[in-house]
Every structure is written in structure tokens, then in C-alpha cells.
Design a protein around this motif. Structure first.
Motif, PDB file in Angstrom:
ATOM      1  N   LEU A   7       0.832  -1.203   0.000  1.00 24.59           N
ATOM      2  CA  LEU A   7       0.000   0.000   0.000  1.00 24.59           C
ATOM      3  C   LEU A   7       0.865   1.250   0.000  1.00 24.59           C
ATOM      4  N   GLN A   8       2.027   1.169   0.623  1.00 26.54           N
ATOM      5  CA  GLN A   8       2.920   2.319   0.681  1.00 26.54           C
ATOM      6  C   GLN A   8       3.315   2.793  -0.716  1.00 26.54           C
ATOM      7  N   GLU A   9       3.520   1.840  -1.630  1.00 23.66           N
ATOM      8  CA  GLU A   9       3.891   2.211  -3.002  1.00 23.66           C
ATOM      9  C   GLU A   9       2.807   3.064  -3.651  1.00 23.66           C
ATOM     10  N   ILE A  10       1.549   2.741  -3.349  1.00 26.45           N
ATOM     11  CA  ILE A  10       0.442   3.527  -3.900  1.00 26.45           C
ATOM     12  C   ILE A  10       0.391   4.899  -3.241  1.00 26.45           C
ATOM     13  N   GLN A  11       0.519   4.917  -1.917  1.00 20.92           N
ATOM     14  CA  GLN A  11       0.453   6.184  -1.187  1.00 20.92           C
ATOM     15  C   GLN A  11       1.546   7.151  -1.625  1.00 20.92           C
ATOM     16  N   ASP A  12       2.709   6.626  -1.984  1.00 23.56           N
ATOM     17  CA  ASP A  12       3.823   7.469  -2.423  1.00 23.56           C
ATOM     18  C   ASP A  12       3.540   8.185  -3.739  1.00 23.56           C
ATOM     19  N   LEU A  13       2.513   7.709  -4.468  1.00 27.57           N
ATOM     20  CA  LEU A  13       2.182   8.302  -5.767  1.00 27.57           C
ATOM     21  C   LEU A  13       1.021   9.287  -5.691  1.00 27.57           C
ATOM     22  N   ASN A  14       0.534   9.585  -4.474  1.00 33.41           N
ATOM     23  CA  ASN A  14      -0.553  10.546  -4.279  1.00 33.41           C
ATOM     24  C   ASN A  14      -0.192  11.921  -4.817  1.00 33.41           C
ATOM     25  N   PRO A  15      -1.231  12.717  -5.169  1.00 34.79           N
ATOM     26  CA  PRO A  15      -2.660  12.405  -5.291  1.00 34.79           C
ATOM     27  C   PRO A  15      -2.999  11.849  -6.678  1.00 34.79           C
ATOM     28  N   PHE A  16      -4.208  11.230  -6.792  1.00 32.63           N
ATOM     29  CA  PHE A  16      -4.592  10.495  -7.992  1.00 32.63           C
ATOM     30  C   PHE A  16      -5.820  11.084  -8.677  1.00 32.63           C
TER      31      PHE A  16
END
Length: 352
Positions: A7-16
Motif C-alpha cells: 500500500l505504501q507504493e500507492i500512497q507514495d504516488l498521491n494524489p490520484f
């Protein structure tokens, strides 16, 4: 490695900006710590409506220019790969990262997009089906997701009869075929759809092995087959052969397949086949199967097709009728015509 593993990998790409206002888009936006700044959907009816607290747009370029999005998440269904690729290219060209699902855009099949992302200094990653986990457990796994058919939303216009059963090898294929023959003899334009690779005995209008499909694709395959035959032949009645059983004890693996065929058929009426004293299957029985079928789909079981191969006393049919309160026939000995009359009477009552 292009798979998302945390999940951290996704959070690092915020915002979407999230593309796809359906189950996938909502699920992605609900991830802990994910910040959504806009939603896109190609469906004109969804555009302008509220979804997860945002107004749905149909213009990615506009959202890229008016939000502080760092990334685009593409959560489209199977069958929308063309749109997914278009959005991925547009996002990367605008200098945005991309997260896609294996349903939207399986990256193993689109490797050139990695070079494009590298040239723009962004990343593209996939939420995968984690077939590596299955491979670890069993030593083998499909090379890619086997869910490939688009999800159809179609309700047949022709009366459909589903032929289910209490077990495998209990007479479903024979019953389906003989009901089709009886209908043709009565002058009806009948269509028979077999969901078995061995279902080529006449009469049959289409046969395919439903068990070769992902269970997620089976209902669509049946719906699509019915739609195709309606457009091709304008039939009076359609018979759909089921597989296995929803309730059989000894072999649980095909039960999901049987359920998916039933769901795809959306039958007006259903026939249950049963083989007493089955030598190598473990049916729970007629009452279990009838309850299960009628619980899964808003259909009614209107008759029984009893396979008497392992019964010495052929007068057993009367006992089945008395016990279950349903017409019980032996289709190999003239029973198909009677069963068809029961079906026609029931469908006629439905129309009234």
C-alpha cells in the motif's frame, strides 16, 4: 519489477485522478491513505454525477490541468483495454505516473509502454492478480489472468429453460437435447445451447466447454450465447444445458461453474435431472438442488428428469412425483414430450 506489492507504493504516488467510476474505482479510492482529486468515466450517463465525493468528468486533459494530481489510476473493466491504453499514454505524456489493474491494462502484454514512461521520467505499475502466490502453493499457475470476457448486461427476450442436475453424469445433456427435439417436433423454433465440449449430438445449435473459462467469464459466455442465438434465429424457446451441480458433495470444484451457468441463463423455468443410486457420484439430492437453484436465481423448478440407468424397478417415477410434488419423467422413454408440455404451460402462465 512493475507489480504493486504494498500500500505504501500507492500512497507514495498521491494524489490520484481515478479512471473508472465502478467497483474498481471505488475500491481504489477507499485504500487507506489514498488521495483522489478527480474521477473520469467514458459513460456519458455518469459524467456530471457525484461519485465518491467528486463530480465525474469525461476529460482527462482538463483534470490534469486543473488538479495537482501526481498520478493516474486506471481501474477499468475487462474489455476496456483500448481505453485504458489511451489514458495511460495521455497520462505519461503529461508527466504523470500510472497505476493500472490487470483487468484494465495487463502490462506484460504492453511492454513498450515502460520505455515511454522511462523517457518521461515517470513510473507505471500494475496491481496484479498475484498468480505468483498460486504458483508458490501449487508449483503451477496460468501465465496471466484468465478472466478475459467483457461483463454483459442483457436480458433475453425468448423464454429460457435451464437444465440442471443433482450431480455430474445424471442426464443433463440428454435431457437438454431431447427437450430440444420434442420442441422441434411440436413445431417450435427451438435453440439448444450445450456448455460441454461433448455436446455435439443433435439437436444442438451451439456447444462450448464452459469449464475451460474463468468462472468470472462463464455467465458472460452464456449471456452472450443466448443473445447471439436470439439475433441469429429468433427462437421461440431456448434450452441451456447446465454442468455438474450446485450441491453435490463429493466433487465441490465444479459447483461454482454450475452456479455461473445458471446465473448467465437467467432462466424462466428449470428442470432438475437426477440419477438414483449413482455409482460414482455423491448427490445431496433433489430437494437440496431445487432449493439451491431457486435461491440463486428467480426461477422455478417445474419438473424432474430421472435417469433410471441404475434403477431396477422402472415404476419409481410415480414415487418421485409423489415425494417432490413435481412431474417426473424418463426422457429416454417418451418423457420429454410431457416435460415440454409442463414447461410450456408454466411459461404461458408467466406471460399471463
Amino acid at each position: 519489477m512493475y507489480f504493486i506489492t504494498s500500500l505504501q507504493e500507492i500512497q507514495d504516488l498521491n494524489p490520484f485522478i481515478i479512471i473508472g467510476c465502478g467497483g474498481g474505482g471505488e475500491k481504489f479510492s477507499n485504500f487507506e491513505g489514498v488521495e483522489a482529486v478527480g474521477f473520469i468515466d467514458d459513460n456519458i450517463e455518469k459524467q456530471g454525477q457525484k461519485f465518491c465525493g467528486h463530480t465525474v468528468s469525461g476529460n482527462l486533459k482538463e483534470l490534469l490541468e486543473t488538479t495537482d494530481a501526481k498520478s493516474v489510476a486506471i481501474m477499468l473493466p475487462i474489455g476496456a483495454e483500448g481505453s485504458a491504453l489511451k489514458y495511460a499514454v495521455e497520462a505519461i505524456d503529461s508527466g504523470k505516473n500510472v497505476v493500472t489493474s490487470f483487468r484494465s491494462l495487463p502490462l506484460a502484454q504492453n511492454e513498450s509502454i515502460f520505455k515511454f514512461a522511462d523517457s518521461k521520467g515517470v513510473v507505471i505499475k500494475e496491481i496484479s492478480p498475484r498468480l505468483d502466490v498460486i504458483r508458490k502453493i501449487f508449483g503451477t499457475a496460468p501465465p496471466m489472468c484468465t478472466e478475459v470476457l467483457p461483463k454483459l448486461s442483457y436480458k433475453h427476450k425468448t423464454p429460457v429453460v435451464f437444465v440442471g442436475g443433482t450431480s455430474q453424469e445424471c442426464g443433463k445433456r440428454t435431457t437438454t437435447r431431447m427437450l430440444g427435439q420434442a420442441a422441434k417436433e411440436k413445431g417450435l423454433n427451438a435453440v439448444v445451447i450445450s456448455t460441454d465440449e461433448m455436446g455435439f449430438e443433435q439437436p444442438v445449435d451451439m456447444n462450448f466447454r464452459a469449464g475451460s473459462l474463468s468462472v468470472m467469464d462463464v455467465a458472460s459466455a452464456v449471456i452472450g450465447s443466448i443473445k447471439y442465438m436470439e439475433e441469429l434465429k429468433q427462437p421461440d424457446i431456448i434450452f441451456v444445458e447446465g454442468q455438474s451441480s450446485i450441491t453435490e458433495m463429493g466433487n465441490p470444484h465444479p459447483r461454482g461453474l454450475s452456479t455461473a451457468i445458471l446465473i448467465g441463463a437467467m432462466p424462466d423455468a428449470t428442470v432438475v435431472c437426477h440419477r438414483p443410486n449413482h455409482p460414482y457420484r455423491e448427490p445431496r439430492g433433489i430437494d437440496y438442488e431445487v432449493r439451491a437453484i431457486e435461491a440463486v436465481e428467480p426461477t422455478s423448478v417445474v419438473g424432474l428428469s430421472v435417469n433410471l440407468r441404475n434403477v431396477k424397478d422402472k415404476s419409481e417415477l410415480a414415487k418421485f412425483e409423489e415425494k417432490y410434488g413435481l412431474p417426473a419423467v424418463d426422457v429416454r422413454n417418451g418423457g420429454a414430450s410431457r416435460l415440454l408440455d409442463v414447461i410450456i404451460d408454466y411459461i404461458g402462465d408467466l406471460k399471463k
